[in-house]
Design a protein around this motif. Structure first.
Motif, PDB file in Angstrom:
ATOM      1  N   PHE A   1     -34.548 -21.247 -11.930  1.00  0.00           N
ATOM      2  CA  PHE A   1     -34.978 -20.093 -11.141  1.00  0.00           C
ATOM      3  C   PHE A   1     -35.616 -20.554  -9.833  1.00  0.00           C
ATOM      4  O   PHE A   1     -35.276 -20.058  -8.752  1.00  0.00           O
ATOM      5  N   ARG A   2     -36.533 -21.515  -9.916  1.00  0.00           N
ATOM      6  CA  ARG A   2     -37.183 -22.013  -8.693  1.00  0.00           C
ATOM      7  C   ARG A   2     -36.165 -22.645  -7.753  1.00  0.00           C
ATOM      8  O   ARG A   2     -36.218 -22.452  -6.535  1.00  0.00           O
ATOM      9  N   ARG A   3     -35.240 -23.417  -8.325  1.00  0.00           N
ATOM     10  CA  ARG A   3     -34.254 -24.104  -7.489  1.00  0.00           C
ATOM     11  C   ARG A   3     -33.321 -23.107  -6.814  1.00  0.00           C
ATOM     12  O   ARG A   3     -32.967 -23.279  -5.646  1.00  0.00           O
ATOM     13  N   ASN A   4     -32.910 -22.053  -7.536  1.00  0.00           N
ATOM     14  CA  ASN A   4     -32.062 -21.044  -6.914  1.00  0.00           C
ATOM     15  C   ASN A   4     -32.782 -20.321  -5.790  1.00  0.00           C
ATOM     16  O   ASN A   4     -32.186 -20.017  -4.747  1.00  0.00           O
ATOM     17  N   MET A   5     -34.069 -20.040  -5.983  1.00  0.00           N
ATOM     18  CA  MET A   5     -34.848 -19.410  -4.927  1.00  0.00           C
ATOM     19  C   MET A   5     -34.951 -20.355  -3.722  1.00  0.00           C
ATOM     20  O   MET A   5     -34.863 -19.929  -2.555  1.00  0.00           O
ATOM     21  N   GLU A   6     -35.130 -21.625  -4.008  1.00  0.00           N
ATOM     22  CA  GLU A   6     -35.192 -22.623  -2.933  1.00  0.00           C
ATOM     23  C   GLU A   6     -33.859 -22.697  -2.190  1.00  0.00           C
ATOM     24  O   GLU A   6     -33.819 -22.782  -0.960  1.00  0.00           O
ATOM     25  N   ARG A   7     -32.757 -22.639  -2.942  1.00  0.00           N
ATOM     26  CA  ARG A   7     -31.433 -22.655  -2.309  1.00  0.00           C
ATOM     27  C   ARG A   7     -31.253 -21.467  -1.375  1.00  0.00           C
ATOM     28  O   ARG A   7     -30.682 -21.605  -0.278  1.00  0.00           O
ATOM     29  N   LEU A   8     -31.719 -20.307  -1.809  1.00  0.00           N
ATOM     30  CA  LEU A   8     -31.651 -19.141  -0.928  1.00  0.00           C
ATOM     31  C   LEU A   8     -32.411 -19.400   0.368  1.00  0.00           C
ATOM     32  O   LEU A   8     -31.962 -19.039   1.457  1.00  0.00           O
ATOM     33  N   GLY A   9     -33.594 -20.009   0.241  1.00  0.00           N
ATOM     34  CA  GLY A   9     -34.373 -20.342   1.429  1.00  0.00           C
ATOM     35  C   GLY A   9     -33.614 -21.257   2.369  1.00  0.00           C
ATOM     36  O   GLY A   9     -33.672 -21.096   3.605  1.00  0.00           O
ATOM     37  N   GLU A  10     -32.881 -22.211   1.809  1.00  0.00           N
ATOM     38  CA  GLU A  10     -32.088 -23.119   2.636  1.00  0.00           C
ATOM     39  C   GLU A  10     -30.970 -22.365   3.361  1.00  0.00           C
ATOM     40  O   GLU A  10     -30.697 -22.618   4.545  1.00  0.00           O
ATOM     41  N   ILE A  11     -30.322 -21.424   2.648  1.00  0.00           N
ATOM     42  CA  ILE A  11     -29.259 -20.643   3.281  1.00  0.00           C
ATOM     43  C   ILE A  11     -29.830 -19.760   4.388  1.00  0.00           C
ATOM     44  O   ILE A  11     -29.258 -19.652   5.481  1.00  0.00           O
ATOM     45  N   PHE A  12     -30.975 -19.132   4.128  1.00  0.00           N
ATOM     46  CA  PHE A  12     -31.617 -18.319   5.165  1.00  0.00           C
ATOM     47  C   PHE A  12     -31.972 -19.180   6.382  1.00  0.00           C
ATOM     48  O   PHE A  12     -31.807 -18.750   7.525  1.00  0.00           O
ATOM     49  N   ALA A  13     -32.498 -20.372   6.127  1.00  0.00           N
ATOM     50  CA  ALA A  13     -32.863 -21.251   7.238  1.00  0.00           C
ATOM     51  C   ALA A  13     -31.651 -21.562   8.103  1.00  0.00           C
ATOM     52  O   ALA A  13     -31.733 -21.543   9.347  1.00  0.00           O
ATOM     53  N   TYR A  14     -30.530 -21.841   7.458  1.00  0.00           N
ATOM     54  CA  TYR A  14     -29.298 -22.127   8.211  1.00  0.00           C
ATOM     55  C   TYR A  14     -28.872 -20.925   9.042  1.00  0.00           C
ATOM     56  O   TYR A  14     -28.533 -21.054  10.227  1.00  0.00           O
ATOM     57  N   GLU A  15     -28.908 -19.726   8.435  1.00  0.00           N
ATOM     58  CA  GLU A  15     -28.493 -18.521   9.159  1.00  0.00           C
ATOM     59  C   GLU A  15     -29.459 -18.209  10.308  1.00  0.00           C
ATOM     60  O   GLU A  15     -29.031 -17.849  11.410  1.00  0.00           O
ATOM     61  N   ILE A  16     -30.753 -18.351  10.054  1.00  0.00           N
ATOM     62  CA  ILE A  16     -31.732 -18.110  11.122  1.00  0.00           C
ATOM     63  C   ILE A  16     -31.544 -19.095  12.262  1.00  0.00           C
ATOM     64  O   ILE A  16     -31.680 -18.746  13.444  1.00  0.00           O
ATOM     65  N   SER A  17     -31.193 -20.332  11.923  1.00  0.00           N
ATOM     66  CA  SER A  17     -31.061 -21.375  12.945  1.00  0.00           C
ATOM     67  C   SER A  17     -29.995 -21.034  13.981  1.00  0.00           C
ATOM     68  O   SER A  17     -30.059 -21.498  15.128  1.00  0.00           O
TER      69      SER A  17
END
Length: 214
Positions: free
Chosen positions: A31-47
């Motif tokens: 669960f924590r890792r999936n939430m972290e993965r979402l954060g990584e995807i958001f970071a890429y999109e925001i970038s």
């Protein structure tokens, strides 16, 4: 502006499905890792929406011109539930300054909800790009309260709000009170319970990540 991950073809939808699933929720690490993965995807999109400048980089065989970020954003999160999502963004914006807000929902005897804010630690946000992180945007009250208090203290240049799951009501509340904020949402659900839990949602993100609180 609102970017909704569930509306595009993305592996993020797989991570969201696992976080919602009663079966997969038994595994806190996943669960924590999936939430972290979402954060990584958001970071890429925001970038993709940030500013870059051309720089020369020395390689062993010559010089390469590349586009580098003009500035790192500041990452703020509402703890404790926001920590895994925040970490995902920090994995990409790895030179970012960070701040933390301790806020929680409190139910009065008449079942009215109020937001208690106990703690804030923040770097200087004047003229900075700020990314505010909270995995569940339910009523939107804690997000609006936190952002408005920061905006009262700092001249924030640009505000981004990141949530894994939001309610329609929460989106409306944030847009009404923070009209210039850019929203980055995993999925939007239609309902809220009387205790302000998102339906179908996924439950309590903080408890699923770190265990039930008393």
């Amino acid at each position: 502006m609102a970017f909704i991950l569930s509306k595009i073809n993305s592996i993020a939808n797989h991570f969201l499905a696992e976080m919602r699933s009663i079966e997969w929720q038994q595994d806190r690490l996943r669960f924590r890792r999936n939430m972290e993965r979402l954060g990584e995807i958001f970071a890429y999109e925001i970038s993709k929406n940030l500013s870059y400048q051309t720089k020369e980089v020395d390689t062993p065989l010559g010089i390469s011109e590349t586009q580098l970020l003009e500035e790192q954003p500041v990452l703020m999160t509402i703890v404790r539930a926001g920590i895994p999502l925040h970490q995902g963004l920090l994995n990409f914006f790895d030179r970012a300054d960070c701040g933390f807000i301790g806020a929680y929902r409190k139910t009065r005897k008449n079942n009215q909800l109020e937001i208690e804010k106990k703690y804030v630690t923040s770097p200087d946000l004047d003229h900075k790009i700020v990314i505010m992180v909270d995995p569940m945007l339910a009523t939107g009250a804690s997000m609006v309260l936190s952002c408005k208090e920061l905006m009262a203290s700092f001249a924030i240049k640009e505000l981004h709000i990141v949530s894994a799951i939001a309610s329609e009501e929460g989106i409306v509340h944030v847009r009404a009170n923070l009209p210039k904020a850019k929203l980055w949402i995993g999925a939007i659900d239609s309902e809220l319970t009387s205790k302000a839990y998102i339906v179908p949602g996924l439950g309590d993100a903080g408890d699923l990540a770190y265990g039930e609180k008393v």
